[in-house]
Design an enzyme around this catalytic site. Structure first.
Site, mmCIF file in Angstrom:
data_model
loop_
_atom_site.group_PDB
_atom_site.id
_atom_site.type_symbol
_atom_site.label_atom_id
_atom_site.label_comp_id
_atom_site.label_asym_id
_atom_site.label_seq_id
_atom_site.Cartn_x
_atom_site.Cartn_y
_atom_site.Cartn_z
ATOM 1 N N ARG A 4 0.851 -1.185 0.000
ATOM 2 C CA ARG A 4 0.000 0.000 0.000
ATOM 3 C C ARG A 4 0.886 1.233 0.000
ATOM 4 O O ARG A 4 1.940 1.267 0.652
ATOM 5 C CB ARG A 4 -0.919 0.034 1.237
ATOM 6 C CG ARG A 4 -2.056 -0.974 1.184
ATOM 7 C CD ARG A 4 -3.088 -0.592 0.124
ATOM 8 N NE ARG A 4 -4.271 -1.453 0.165
ATOM 9 C CZ ARG A 4 -4.436 -2.525 -0.579
ATOM 10 N NH1 ARG A 4 -3.484 -2.909 -1.418
ATOM 11 N NH2 ARG A 4 -5.549 -3.238 -0.486
ATOM 12 N N HIS A 36 -0.763 0.254 -10.030
ATOM 13 C CA HIS A 36 -1.410 -0.704 -9.131
ATOM 14 C C HIS A 36 -1.946 -1.911 -9.913
ATOM 15 O O HIS A 36 -3.135 -2.218 -9.881
ATOM 16 C CB HIS A 36 -2.544 -0.031 -8.348
ATOM 17 C CG HIS A 36 -2.899 -0.787 -7.090
ATOM 18 N ND1 HIS A 36 -3.440 -0.183 -5.977
ATOM 19 C CD2 HIS A 36 -2.791 -2.111 -6.760
ATOM 20 C CE1 HIS A 36 -3.663 -1.090 -5.043
ATOM 21 N NE2 HIS A 36 -3.278 -2.262 -5.501
ATOM 22 N N GLU A 73 -4.255 7.155 -4.690
ATOM 23 C CA GLU A 73 -4.448 6.702 -6.071
ATOM 24 C C GLU A 73 -5.741 7.260 -6.672
ATOM 25 O O GLU A 73 -6.749 7.372 -5.960
ATOM 26 C CB GLU A 73 -4.477 5.165 -6.105
ATOM 27 C CG GLU A 73 -3.166 4.549 -5.669
ATOM 28 C CD GLU A 73 -3.202 3.033 -5.604
ATOM 29 O OE1 GLU A 73 -4.278 2.449 -5.869
ATOM 30 O OE2 GLU A 73 -2.159 2.431 -5.302
#
Length: 319
Positions: free
Chosen positions: A236, A283, A265
């Site tokens: 993360r 991601h 994000e």
């Protein structure tokens, strides 16, 4: 005429496969443009299930705005976005899909480690820009190889263990740090993240994120990693202090970094966009077809059990 199907709300967009499978059994609303009560669509009062991902906020306000909510089903392992106290007060079932993407994420992390440590992207640019010429044996500066390198893993969960196997196959030495030593792990345990960073040539962040470890990879950890070290984050974005990382790359405190995750994000801080020796990806470490479908199937199984009145197969660990 109202639908007889239970109403499920998607907090974010998912694959067409998943939405099609959901639509066979549920009235599907969403995806939300952002995770907030103000973004709820018409019909939200009937929502009994919320399907979301770990990094999105599922706070008290959103929970209270969904009066019939009974289950929050997370796609993926993480669930850091939910207010667990609020969920417990409402007696919500909270599920996730642990381990389903571990191999995919570990594969991608090793790819980032290779690309970062061996300057693969720089080599690609070198050729494309027409700088490869002459008859010299050495076209680009040599860098340390991976054989015999020290591979540090922060977080020896499902992903961390798969990383350790892959690093061992590359003939690397493996050590790890986690909240507690793992009695069944044949790797060296380091008592702190800083100690692991001091030992490591490559440090991979693979730990679950929560409030206790926000920005745990800070200036002191990066300084411990040192000018020959590389840091890879597939966990993360909140685990790394992005300002400290950009500064460390600019100053040569570390040799390089690769990030698949970011704190806000899809927004990437400008200093990171311009930092040297940094690889960025959107991601996607989890996003192999097999891993994505496995996670979708686990979400579907959790929803099916909930609506059938059975124990959900993948509840989160609230401890």
């Amino acid at each position: 005429m109202p639908s007889s199907k239970p109403t499920v709300l998607l907090a974010c967009d998912f694959s067409e496969r998943f939405k099609t499978l959901l639509g066979k059994h549920y009235n599907v609303l969403g995806p939300l443009p952002y995770s907030s009560p103000e973004a709820l669509p018409d019909g939200a009062a009937d929502v009994s299930a919320l399907v979301t991902k770990g990094g999105l906020k599922t706070d008290l306000a959103l929970i209270e705005a969904l009066p019939k909510l009974g289950i929050v089903a997370f796609f993926g392992t993480g669930f850091e976005g939910i207010d667990l106290e609020a969920a417990a007060q409402r007696r919500l079932a909270v599920t996730h899909s642990p381990g389903a993407n571990a191999s995919s994420v570990a594969d991608f992390a090793m790819g980032l480690a290779l690309a970062c440590a061996r300057n693969i992207l720089a080599a690609d640019r070198y050729v494309r820009e027409g700088r490869w010429g002459g008859n010299s044996l050495v076209s680009m500066p040599a860098v340390p190889g991976l054989t015999g390198a020290r591979f540090g893993i922060y977080g020896l969960g499902a992903i961390g263990r798969k990383l350790a196997l892959r690093a061992s196959a590359f003939e690397m030495e493996v050590a790890y740090h986690s909240r507690t030593p793992k009695s069944d792990a044949p790797y060296s345990y380091k008592a702190s993240l800083k100690a692991l960073a001091e030992w490591s040539d490559i440090l991979v962040v693979a730990a679950r994120a929560d409030l206790s470890n926000r920005h745990v990879v800070d200036r002191s950890v990066l300084a411990a990693l040192g000018p020959g070290g590389h840091v890879i984050n597939v966990a993360r974005g909140s685990l790394i202090d992005s300002e400290a990382l950009a500064e460390a790359l600019e100053r040569g405190t570390i040799a390089g970094a690769a990030l698949d995750v970011f704190e806000d994000e899809p927004n990437v801080p400008d200093p990171l966009l311009h930092a040297p020796n940094l690889i960025l990806s959107p991601h996607i470490a989890f996003a192999s077809t097999s891993a994505r479908e496995a996670q979708e199937n686990m979400v579907l199984a959790n929803l099916e059990a909930f609506y059938a009145g059975r124990t959900v197969p993948n509840p989160i660990d609230r401890s």
